[in-house]
Structure formats: C-alpha cells, structure tokens
Design a protein around this motif. Structure first.
Motif, PDB file in Angstrom:
ATOM      1  N   GLU A 178       0.822  -1.218   0.000  1.00  0.00           N
ATOM      2  CA  GLU A 178       0.000   0.000   0.000  1.00  0.00           C
ATOM      3  C   GLU A 178       0.854   1.266   0.000  1.00  0.00           C
ATOM      4  O   GLU A 178       0.474   2.279  -0.594  1.00  0.00           O
ATOM      5  CB  GLU A 178      -0.921   0.006   1.221  1.00  0.00           C
ATOM      6  CG  GLU A 178      -2.024  -1.048   1.180  1.00  0.00           C
ATOM      7  CD  GLU A 178      -2.790  -1.130   2.494  1.00  0.00           C
ATOM      8  OE1 GLU A 178      -2.344  -0.487   3.479  1.00  0.00           O
ATOM      9  OE2 GLU A 178      -3.818  -1.835   2.540  1.00  0.00           O
ATOM     10  N   GLN A 179       2.021   1.194   0.645  1.00  0.00           N
ATOM     11  CA  GLN A 179       2.845   2.387   0.840  1.00  0.00           C
ATOM     12  C   GLN A 179       4.121   2.393  -0.004  1.00  0.00           C
ATOM     13  O   GLN A 179       4.951   3.294   0.149  1.00  0.00           O
ATOM     14  CB  GLN A 179       3.228   2.502   2.331  1.00  0.00           C
ATOM     15  CG  GLN A 179       2.047   2.565   3.265  1.00  0.00           C
ATOM     16  CD  GLN A 179       1.237   3.837   3.099  1.00  0.00           C
ATOM     17  OE1 GLN A 179       1.778   4.893   2.737  1.00  0.00           O
ATOM     18  NE2 GLN A 179      -0.066   3.766   3.375  1.00  0.00           N
ATOM     19  N   ASP A 180       4.265   1.417  -0.901  1.00  0.00           N
ATOM     20  CA  ASP A 180       5.485   1.304  -1.726  1.00  0.00           C
ATOM     21  C   ASP A 180       6.741   1.240  -0.857  1.00  0.00           C
ATOM     22  O   ASP A 180       7.738   1.940  -1.099  1.00  0.00           O
ATOM     23  CB  ASP A 180       5.590   2.469  -2.708  1.00  0.00           C
ATOM     24  CG  ASP A 180       4.637   2.322  -3.892  1.00  0.00           C
ATOM     25  OD1 ASP A 180       4.105   1.216  -4.079  1.00  0.00           O
ATOM     26  OD2 ASP A 180       4.437   3.300  -4.621  1.00  0.00           O
ATOM     27  N   ILE A 181       6.694   0.400   0.145  1.00  0.00           N
ATOM     28  CA  ILE A 181       7.847   0.176   1.021  1.00  0.00           C
ATOM     29  C   ILE A 181       8.312  -1.268   0.830  1.00  0.00           C
ATOM     30  O   ILE A 181       7.553  -2.199   1.094  1.00  0.00           O
ATOM     31  CB  ILE A 181       7.476   0.400   2.501  1.00  0.00           C
ATOM     32  CG1 ILE A 181       6.990   1.835   2.720  1.00  0.00           C
ATOM     33  CG2 ILE A 181       8.677   0.099   3.398  1.00  0.00           C
ATOM     34  CD1 ILE A 181       6.474   2.089   4.132  1.00  0.00           C
ATOM     35  N   PRO A 182       9.542  -1.488   0.348  1.00  0.00           N
ATOM     36  CA  PRO A 182      10.014  -2.865   0.173  1.00  0.00           C
ATOM     37  C   PRO A 182      10.128  -3.603   1.502  1.00  0.00           C
ATOM     38  O   PRO A 182      10.650  -3.057   2.477  1.00  0.00           O
ATOM     39  CB  PRO A 182      11.390  -2.693  -0.478  1.00  0.00           C
ATOM     40  CG  PRO A 182      11.816  -1.312  -0.126  1.00  0.00           C
ATOM     41  CD  PRO A 182      10.560  -0.496  -0.033  1.00  0.00           C
ATOM     42  N   VAL A 183       9.598  -4.819   1.534  1.00  0.00           N
ATOM     43  CA  VAL A 183       9.665  -5.655   2.739  1.00  0.00           C
ATOM     44  C   VAL A 183      10.753  -6.709   2.518  1.00  0.00           C
ATOM     45  O   VAL A 183      10.550  -7.706   1.827  1.00  0.00           O
ATOM     46  CB  VAL A 183       8.313  -6.332   3.031  1.00  0.00           C
ATOM     47  CG1 VAL A 183       8.415  -7.182   4.302  1.00  0.00           C
ATOM     48  CG2 VAL A 183       7.211  -5.297   3.167  1.00  0.00           C
ATOM     49  N   VAL A 184      11.915  -6.454   3.093  1.00  0.00           N
ATOM     50  CA  VAL A 184      13.029  -7.394   3.016  1.00  0.00           C
ATOM     51  C   VAL A 184      12.876  -8.384   4.161  1.00  0.00           C
ATOM     52  O   VAL A 184      12.646  -7.986   5.313  1.00  0.00           O
ATOM     53  CB  VAL A 184      14.384  -6.658   3.113  1.00  0.00           C
ATOM     54  CG1 VAL A 184      15.539  -7.649   3.047  1.00  0.00           C
ATOM     55  CG2 VAL A 184      14.505  -5.619   1.993  1.00  0.00           C
TER      56      VAL A 184
END
Length: 334
Positions: free
Chosen positions: A245-251
C-alpha cells in the motif's frame, strides 16, 4: 471382591513385566541405537506454526527416517505462548522421551530449563551462545547441540542490499520478549550505523499487533526488514499489505518468506537446517554420541532470492546491480 482380585492380578503382571524390562534394557540398547527393536520417542516442540519452522521440522524428521531409526514423533505447538512452551518441555521430561527437538529459541530455552539429562537438538535459533543454549558453536557442552538460522554474513549482506536500493531508514518490527529478536535488532542497529543507515523500531507482543506496528512506521521508515522473529513472521502478510500500500520494500530473512510475498532475502531453505539438525540427532540416537561433543552449526548455501512480483507491488525498481546478485522468483500463478 472380584474387582479387587483383578487389580491385584494386573499389578502382579506389571511388576513381572517391569522386572523383565529391567533385565533386557542393557541387551536392547544397541538394538535401539541401530533403529531396531523398541521404538524411540522424540518430542518435537515448536513455538508457533509458520512455513519456515514447518519446513525445518520436515527436514528433521526426514533425517531420522532416512537413517532407519524406529521413531515415534510426538509433536507439540506452543501457539506463540511461552507458558505453553514450558508445559510442553515438562511433559516431554515427565514422559522420559529419548530426545527433544526444539524448533525456535524459546522452545530450546524451555527444554533446557527442564532437563540437563535428555539430549536436546535445536534449530531456528539465531544466537545459540547468546541464548545460553551452548558454550560455543564448536564445543556446545552439556546436553544440547543443533543448527542456527542465521549465517554470520546475513545481516551485513541484507543491509547492503537495502543500501543498494537507495533507502535511508530500516523499519524493524519485533517481539521484545524473544531473546532471539532482541539480539538481531541490536546487531542490525550496529551494522546499519556502519553503513550509514538509520533504524526505526516498533515492538509487538502478539501476531494480532503486527499490522498496527507496521502502520506506525509509515513515514518513519522507507524499508522494512523482517528479522527471524516468530511472532512477526507468523503474521507476515500483515506487513506485506502495508508494504504494498505504501510502496515500502519488505526485506525478509529466509526464502520461505520470499515465496510468501516478501521482496527479497539473503537466506536458505529451513528444510536444510532442519535436516542438518536431524543428522545430529542421528549421531546421538544411533551412534551414541554426546550432544555437547557435536559442534553446532550455522546454515550453509546463503544466497539472495528476489520476488519479482513483490518488487512490482512494492514499487521497487530492480537495477542490474541488484539483479546480478540474485535468483529471481515469482509468486504469480501460471
């Protein structure tokens, strides 16, 4: 009177069988070591169910089965509750199982709290020394050995990847009651500082709090790093939703989580560390080795895996610099 007579007869038979068992225990010990004769009982204690831990248990069981051991597996899941962990450990000790397989740091610590006599083999433990399970990786000592779930280079390489993505702040979500997680977070903060990255933290006590914790980091962090925290990994989809939703990559920290939709991980297959732990159990049950004399090990075959579909959903542009290091996978259905 008839009922009393029956009980007396049963008691007599039990005493006779016990006497026979006592005389044959020494004779059958070698048979049990070779997987023949009386079945061995292995208690499996796992903090919570999620794909990575389940894969480790599968690998462990495969190793014992392939060795030809005659084993009854008794599996218990603590549902993320340390009180349940302790009760499971107490049950296994009371039942006098032949070996305890502890799948997670809390599970292994609970088992060790209950027994210094029954062999314990762990896996999915990030810092076995820091957790007080072994004296050292090469010489564990005591009644414990196993396989860790953190390669010495994992965090450094992972933060290097985040740096390559031109991110500035790493968002960390973890359960502060898990020693495994606290240890990792401290290491991440130290390494992040060395690489010129900032960190932002949110703690949880249960999986139901994970989504809210992720949302609290929006605006504070431009990337998420999901360490091997069992509470958070069991609710990984909540963080993935926020990342998308927030364009944050989840590593993430292991390949099973990449396959679930995480962006990327420097990791390995948890099946492999479970299998390696099982091979150590075979040395104990079949070859008669003492756990403390079998070196504990870190995972092998560390490699970068990137989920192409997840990258697109999280607004990550895969540069040639990043792609050349990785195995690219997708969760898209063909």
């Amino acid at each position: 009177m008839k009922k009393i007579g029956t009980w007396i007869l049963m008691i007599g038979i039990t005493v006779m069988l016990a006497a026979c068992g006592t005389s044959s225990d020494a004779e059958s010990s070698e048979d049990r070591k070779s997987g023949e004769g009386e079945a061995l009982t292995v208690g499996i204690t796992q903090i919570v169910e999620h794909p990575a831990l389940n894969r480790a248990t599968e690998g462990f069981k495969k190793a014992l089965n392939e060795a030809g051991l005659n084993v009854n597996f008794v599996e218990e899941i603590a549902q993320g509750d340390n009180n349940n962990n302790q009760m499971i450990a107490q049950k296994f000790v009371g039942d006098e199982v032949d070996l305890i397989f502890a799948n997670s740091t809390p599970s292994a610590q609970s088992a060790l709290n209950e027994t210094k006599d029954i062999p314990i083999v762990f896996t999915s433990v990030t810092d076995p020394v820091g957790a007080g399970l072994v004296e050292s990786m090469k010489q564990p000592g005591g009644n414990v050995t196993g396989t860790a779930d953190m390669h010495p280079e994992t965090l450094s390489k992972t933060l290097g990847l985040i740096k390559d993505l031109d991110k500035k702040t790493v968002g960390l979500i973890y359960n502060a009651s898990e020693q495994n997680s606290v240890s990792q977070v401290e290491s991440v903060k130290k390494l992040a500082k060395e690489k010129g990255l900032d960190t932002a933290e949110a703690t949880v006590s249960s999986s139901s709090e994970v989504k809210q914790a992720a949302e609290s980091l929006v605006g504070k962090a431009d990337s998420f790093l999901i360490i091997t925290d069992n509470t958070v990994v069991s609710a990984l989809e909540s963080v993935l939703m926020v990342g998308q939703e927030q364009d944050i990559p989840v590593v993430v920290s292991e390949h099973d989580s990449v396959k679930r939709g995480g962006f990327a991980a420097y990791g390995f297959d948890y099946f492999d560390i479970g299998l390696e732990a099982g091979q150590k159990a075979v040395q104990i049950l079949k070859e008669g080795k003492a756990p403390g004399e079998i070196p504990a090990e870190h995972p092998q075959n560390l490699k970068l895996m990137i989920n192409k579909e997840a990258a697109e959903k999280m607004g990550v542009e895969l540069t040639d610099k990043v792609k050349e290091k990785a195995e690219i996978v997708t969760t898209e259905k063909e």
